[in-house]
Structure formats: C-alpha cells, structure tokens
Design a protein around this motif. Structure first.
Motif, PDB file in Angstrom:
ATOM      1  N   GLN A 127      45.007  77.499  68.579  1.00  0.00           N
ATOM      2  CA  GLN A 127      45.346  77.857  66.991  1.00  0.00           C
ATOM      3  C   GLN A 127      46.227  77.695  66.474  1.00  0.00           C
ATOM      4  N   PRO A 128      46.443  76.880  65.643  1.00  0.00           N
ATOM      5  CA  PRO A 128      47.301  76.978  64.741  1.00  0.00           C
ATOM      6  C   PRO A 128      47.662  77.585  63.320  1.00  0.00           C
ATOM      7  N   SER A 129      46.767  78.557  63.522  1.00  0.00           N
ATOM      8  CA  SER A 129      46.426  79.058  62.578  1.00  0.00           C
ATOM      9  C   SER A 129      45.944  80.220  62.843  1.00  0.00           C
ATOM     10  N   PRO A 130      45.704  81.162  61.739  1.00  0.00           N
ATOM     11  CA  PRO A 130      44.312  82.215  62.109  1.00  0.00           C
ATOM     12  C   PRO A 130      43.262  82.106  61.629  1.00  0.00           C
ATOM     13  N   VAL A 131      42.688  81.542  61.275  1.00  0.00           N
ATOM     14  CA  VAL A 131      41.352  80.514  60.462  1.00  0.00           C
ATOM     15  C   VAL A 131      40.824  79.368  61.372  1.00  0.00           C
ATOM     16  N   GLY A 132      42.256  78.807  62.027  1.00  0.00           N
ATOM     17  CA  GLY A 132      41.972  77.499  62.716  1.00  0.00           C
ATOM     18  C   GLY A 132      41.137  78.097  64.778  1.00  0.00           C
TER      19      GLY A 132
ATOM     20  N   HIS B 187      33.447  81.845  64.249  1.00  0.00           N
ATOM     21  CA  HIS B 187      32.822  82.975  62.949  1.00  0.00           C
ATOM     22  C   HIS B 187      33.736  84.064  63.062  1.00  0.00           C
ATOM     23  N   SER B 188      33.100  84.451  61.930  1.00  0.00           N
ATOM     24  CA  SER B 188      34.324  85.676  61.134  1.00  0.00           C
ATOM     25  C   SER B 188      34.324  86.788  61.867  1.00  0.00           C
ATOM     26  N   ASP B 189      34.038  87.144  62.595  1.00  0.00           N
ATOM     27  CA  ASP B 189      33.779  88.468  63.553  1.00  0.00           C
ATOM     28  C   ASP B 189      34.596  87.806  64.776  1.00  0.00           C
ATOM     29  N   THR B 190      35.466  86.323  65.074  1.00  0.00           N
ATOM     30  CA  THR B 190      36.214  86.191  65.900  1.00  0.00           C
ATOM     31  C   THR B 190      37.211  86.731  64.771  1.00  0.00           C
ATOM     32  N   THR B 191      37.134  85.768  63.763  1.00  0.00           N
ATOM     33  CA  THR B 191      38.387  85.422  62.889  1.00  0.00           C
ATOM     34  C   THR B 191      38.756  86.927  62.309  1.00  0.00           C
ATOM     35  N   GLY B 192      37.953  87.380  61.199  1.00  0.00           N
ATOM     36  CA  GLY B 192      37.790  88.514  59.853  1.00  0.00           C
ATOM     37  C   GLY B 192      38.102  87.724  58.394  1.00  0.00           C
ATOM     38  N   LEU B 193      37.563  85.731  59.367  1.00  0.00           N
ATOM     39  CA  LEU B 193      37.772  84.717  58.070  1.00  0.00           C
ATOM     40  C   LEU B 193      36.235  84.125  58.103  1.00  0.00           C
TER      41      LEU B 193
END
Length: 357
Positions: free
Chosen positions: A58-63, A107-113
C-alpha cells in the motif's frame, strides 16, 4: 527462437531468464505494515527468477486493502524492507515492488479510514477485515481536487521503494483496485475530466504513471493491467479502444514494461502486444482462476511476441521453479489453505526438488 531461459534487458537490468515471479498477496506483514525476516527468506528463496514482483504494497494508509499487508509510506516500513531486498540481491535476484492502492476494495475496520474511490459505488462481494469478511462498504467519492494526490501517492511510495533497495516498482492497475476503478465504466461514474469517455477514464492511470516516472525514472516503472476483467464487480466498456489508448499514452512515458493478465480474448491481447512498443510481461492465467501456468503456456505466449512470462501459484510451492521448468521436473502442488493463514507453514516450508538415487 526466443526461449524462456534466454536473457533480456529490462531498463537498466539484465535479466538472466524470462521467468517473472508474479505479485501474490500473502498477508504475512507485521503490525504497522512492516516487512519481516520471513519475507526476506521467502523472496530470497525465489531469487533465481529473472524478476520478482512483490506482493501488493500500500502506498498510503487509505490505500490498504487487506489486513496483514505491507506498506511503503513510513520510514519504519522502508527500513523493514531493506533486509528483504538485500537478501534477494545477495542471492543474485532482482525485485520490483508492486504498489497497490485498494480504493473502494477496503474497509474502515482495516484502516480506520473510510475507503475512497472514483464514485460512491461499492465493490461487489465481501472484503477482508481483521474480524473476518464483511460486505464492501460504499466508498467516499474523491473530489476532483483530491485525485492528483492519490496519483502522486504511487510516486511517493516509489521513492521510498528505491530507498528501500527495490530495483523498481510496478503500479497495480489491474484486478479492480483504484487504477482499475478509474478505468471502469461502472465503478467510475464521474462527470469531471476523470470520468465518462475513454480519454478521461485513462487519465488517472496516466497521471499515476507519469508521477512515478518523474520520481524514480521510466526504467524503474512498470504497470500491471487486466483488460476486460470483472474483479470486484468492475466492468469496462470499449475494452480494445480503452487499452489501446492507454498503452499509447504510457508508451510516451517510456515505461520499463506493461504486465498483462489473460483476462481478455487472445486476439485482443495480441493486438495490445502489437500496440505496445516496449517490454511486455504476459501472465497466461487469471488470478485465482482454475488454470495454473506451465511451460507450454509460456512457450505459446513467447511465440506470440511476449518478452517475459509471469508465474504466480507455481512459485508458491516451488522456490526453484526456474530450474524445474528448465529441466522438466515435476511442479509441486500448493496447499491453498495456507495462502493467507500467516506464519511460516506453507510459506517457507516448500523445498527445492530433491533428486533421489
């Protein structure tokens, strides 16, 4: 006639053979998206491949798409990858990092986003989360002004990849993830200059590739594509035109390679081979499909003009796959139950072929 075991020049690299280890998710990263010593061993065991393409990073947290996957967006992640690339190089190999922004497949459960995408259209099916599969959520549609920063996230991660010792990067433009979502005619319902006609739908892919080339150079930049595939519910209209136009734009950037999956009719893929002036990596299979690629498939596509052939599942249970292909040794089967279970079982426990007296 070109064979699978001839050398090939790829950018600034000289590959000793035309066998590529395809990117495969293994969800063995440590907390914080860190690479591990086991990952160093895993890739080093397979360093006889002409080129290794890593699992999606992943290149970013939301990615981030799946739990347990590695990243390249923090200094700690960069440091964790250095022993991996060093181990591959010590064993004589070459390795590119695949940069994978999941977009709506998260999913937000994975990233918090909250996941983002071209439009507020959820993926089909369930996504993996730390507590098990859950229905794919509705992503937040990116504002026009936000889109360039997500294109640049590939370039930022590419810089970190080179700092971590990777020989280059592959943009994951396939299989229903963010670049693929922008190429889509049903995941991308935008009415700005990133949506609608083909010229607009390819814009994000071209901008991501151009930013990456500017960051690390064309010789270190490739892209993977899955023409006409329907992963995660993605549909694409005008497939031949869409990909011919995309390849024309990418050719102007001088990318090191295009990596195609066999997700369209052979005639379409051969046409794309003719349209692409540079190195073409061909994966004659479909990810998670019923067919596992073998020597005959490789020879077929070399005959049709592919330069390199990527193998996925074959490399899981056969760290010495190149030698098995070269000498006609049996290809060991893989235990599918260990694909994503974590730990070293089914990861580091597959041996090289043992000859008997």
């Amino acid at each position: 006639m070109t064979t699978l075991f001839d050398g090939h020049r790829l950018g600034d690299l000289i590959l000793p053979n035309r066998v590529v280890m395809a990117p495969m998710t293994r969800v063995r990263a440590a907390a914080g998206g860190l690479a591990t010593p086991s990952m160093a061993t895993y890739y080093a065991q397979r360093a006889t491949a002409g080129l290794i393409v890593s699992e999606g990073v992943q290149p970013s947290p939301v990615g981030q798409s799946n739990p347990g996957t590695p990243g390249l967006h923090t200094d700690e992640q960069v440091a964790s990858w250095r022993p991996v690339t060093a181990a591959v190089h010590a064993n004589g190999g070459r390795i590119f990092a695949q940069l994978m922004h999941g977009g709506r497949v998260s999913h937000s459960d994975t990233t918090g986003l909250r996941p983002v995408g071209p439009s507020a259209v959820p993926a089909d099916g369930e996504v993996f989360t730390p507590t098990g599969p859950q229905a794919a959520p509705v992503p937040r549609a990116l504002e026009t002004a936000e889109v360039p920063e997500h294109a640049r996230s590939y370039a930022d991660a590419a810089r970190r990849a080179v700092d971590a010792g990777f020989d280059g990067v592959e943009l994951h433009g396939a299989n229903g993830y963010l670049i693929s979502q922008f190429l889509s005619s049903n995941a991308n319902l935008r009415t700005d200059h990133y949506g609608g006609p083909v010229a607009n739908r390819i814009r994000f892919a071209v901008e991501a590739a151009a930013a990456t080339v500017e960051a690390v150079g064309a010789a270190r930049t490739g892209i993977r594509l899955s023409p006409g595939a329907a992963f995660w519910g993605v549909e694409e209209s005008d497939v031949p035109e869409l990909y011919a136009r995309l390849l024309s734009e990418l050719a102007g950037l001088g990318l090191a390679y295009v990596h195609l999956e066999a997700t369209a009719d052979e005639g379409i893929l051969v046409g794309l081979r003719r349209a692409w002036p540079g190195t073409l990596i061909m994966n004659p299979s479909v990810p998670m499909g019923p067919k596992q690629v073998g020597r005959a498939d490789a020879d077929h596509w070399l005959g049709l003009g592919a330069d390199l052939i990527s193998f996925g599942r074959g490399f899981l249970a056969n760290p010495d796959l190149v030698e098995r292909l070269r000498t006609g040794l049996p290809i060991a089967p893989v235990d599918e139950a260990t694909y994503y279970q974590g730990g070293d079982a089914g990861y580091l426990t597959y041996p090289a072929y043992r000859h008997t007296a």
